[in-house]
Design an enzyme around this catalytic site. Structure first.
Site, short mmCIF file in Angstrom:
data_model
loop_
_atom_site.label_atom_id
_atom_site.label_comp_id
_atom_site.label_asym_id
_atom_site.label_seq_id
_atom_site.Cartn_x
_atom_site.Cartn_y
_atom_site.Cartn_z
CG ASP A 104 7.95 -13.67 14.97
OD1 ASP A 104 7.46 -14.75 15.34
OD2 ASP A 104 7.96 -12.65 15.68
NE ARG A 114 7.50 -10.80 24.33
CZ ARG A 114 6.89 -11.21 23.21
NH1 ARG A 114 5.61 -10.98 23.02
NH2 ARG A 114 7.57 -11.88 22.29
CB THR A 165 1.01 -17.58 18.19
OG1 THR A 165 0.51 -16.92 17.02
CG2 THR A 165 2.01 -16.70 18.88
CE LYS A 183 6.34 -18.23 19.21
NZ LYS A 183 5.76 -17.84 20.51
CB THR A 184 12.10 -13.91 18.74
OG1 THR A 184 10.80 -13.93 18.13
CG2 THR A 184 13.00 -12.97 17.99
#
Ligand code: ADE
Length: 341
Positions: A113, A221, A162, A68-69
């Site tokens: 975020d 990640r 999230t 997302k980031t």
């Protein structure tokens, strides 16, 4: 834990985050996975650039570690603009929000975020900012309070969360594009590992890359973090080549099993089976037993376990799934019989 040890761990985690961050894709072309969404974003970028307008506001939601980031940074770069990066809990007061908004230039990206954790009083300033690019400054107090509208330059808000379910309707409704990022397929994650290995100059045959991918919970990640661990192990053991056996050995040593479950995942499942007879059990009770934050369980641990059927959500709480019993080597009638601890 001694303070030095705590600091050492923190420094190591910071270093690991930097390692993973440096491997991120920088353009939509480099981005692997989330095919339809990436295509749509490419179209939105081209159209906005052609019209000379900012991108519409975008909300990305989904489990942590899926990009997302990274996407927010890619979009700013594709639009040839700056990004201001902050998070919901960091914006404590309306003045924090108004300060950032009033400093944004035309078309810039404002990335928040954990946008579900914005304090309500701060979030309210976003409504008119997103809709009319305007915020109301309030001067004075009580009966003498005056509001003065302040015009902002058109900007793009990108929110990431999230927990889309925790967003208020007025905020959610103001995003023009809403995308859910799902877990990556084994093929996509294998490609991510191969790409990262190539950036690092590490040799990884297909089977080695696939083994890392298989144990990465569908999450780039995690794949990149595990690649780092396996690279170190391979360097010491096998002249740097990440063979299938080396990947298996290194990951098992790290506590990551053949299905990608780590120590906390297995502990979670064991607690549901052993302490709570296979469930149903509420998340608060589990968090207390595991000595973990409810948010860690809800955001990090449970989404993958639910997705893969290791646990099932019922009105009474979480229940163990058949997949988990098989994985733990139990028959359904053995749940809660004290075999695991
Ligand atoms: N590294 C981390 N996530 C990635 C992605 N989605 N595509 C390519 N490289 C990545």
């Amino acid at each position: 834990m001694s303070p030095e040890k705590g600091q050492g761990k923190e420094a190591a985690e910071k270093e690991e985050r930097r390692f993973v961050w440096n491997l991120r894709p920088r353009t939509l072309n480099e981005y692997i996975g989330q095919g339809r969404m990436v295509e749509n974003l490419g179209i939105a970028v081209s159209a906005a650039r052609e019209r000379g307008e900012p991108l519409d506001h975008i909300l990305f939601h989904g489990p942590p570690g899926l990009g997302k980031t990274t996407l927010a940074h890619i979009l700013a770069s594709e639009m040839g603009t700056r990004i201001t990066h902050t998070s919901g809990p960091a914006l404590e007061k309306p003045v924090d929000m108004v300060g950032i908004l009033s400093n944004l230039d035309f078309g810039e990206v404002f990335f928040i975020d954990e946008v579900h954790r914005l304090p309500h009083a701060v979030e309210e300033y976003l409504y008119s900012a997103m809709e009319d690019f305007q915020v109301d400054f309030v001067y004075g107090k009580g009966a003498y309070a005056k509001t003065l509208p302040y015009q902002l330059k058109p900007f793009t808000l990108i929110g990431a969360t999230t927990r889309a379910g925790l967003l208020s309707a007025p905020l959610r409704d103001r995003f023009g594009m809403v995308y859910y990022l799902d877990y990556y397929s084994l093929e996509e994650l294998t490609q991510v590992v191969q790409r990262s290995a190539s950036l690092l100059g590490v040799t990884v045959p297909e089977e080695g890359a696939a083994e890392i991918a298989r144990r990465s919970r569908g999450t780039p990640r995690i794949a990149n973090r595990l690649l780092r661990r396996v690279r170190d192990y391979a360097q010491v053991k096998e002249g740097g080549v990440i063979t299938l056996d080396i990947a298996r050995e290194a990951l098992t040593r790290e506590g990551v099993d053949g299905a990608g479950l780590d120590r906390l995942d297995r502990l979670y499942l064991n607690v549901v089976v052993e302490r709570y007879g296979g469930g149903p059990v509420g998340i608060e009770a589990l968090a207390a037993t595991l000595n973990e934050e409810v948010d860690t369980l809800a955001d990090v641990v449970e989404p993958f376990l639910l997705k893969m059927g290791y646990i099932v959500r019922t009105p009474g709480g979480r229940r163990i799934g058949e997949v988990a019993l098989r994985h733990l080597g139990l028959r359904p009638d053995e749940a809660g019989q004290g075999r695991l601890m």
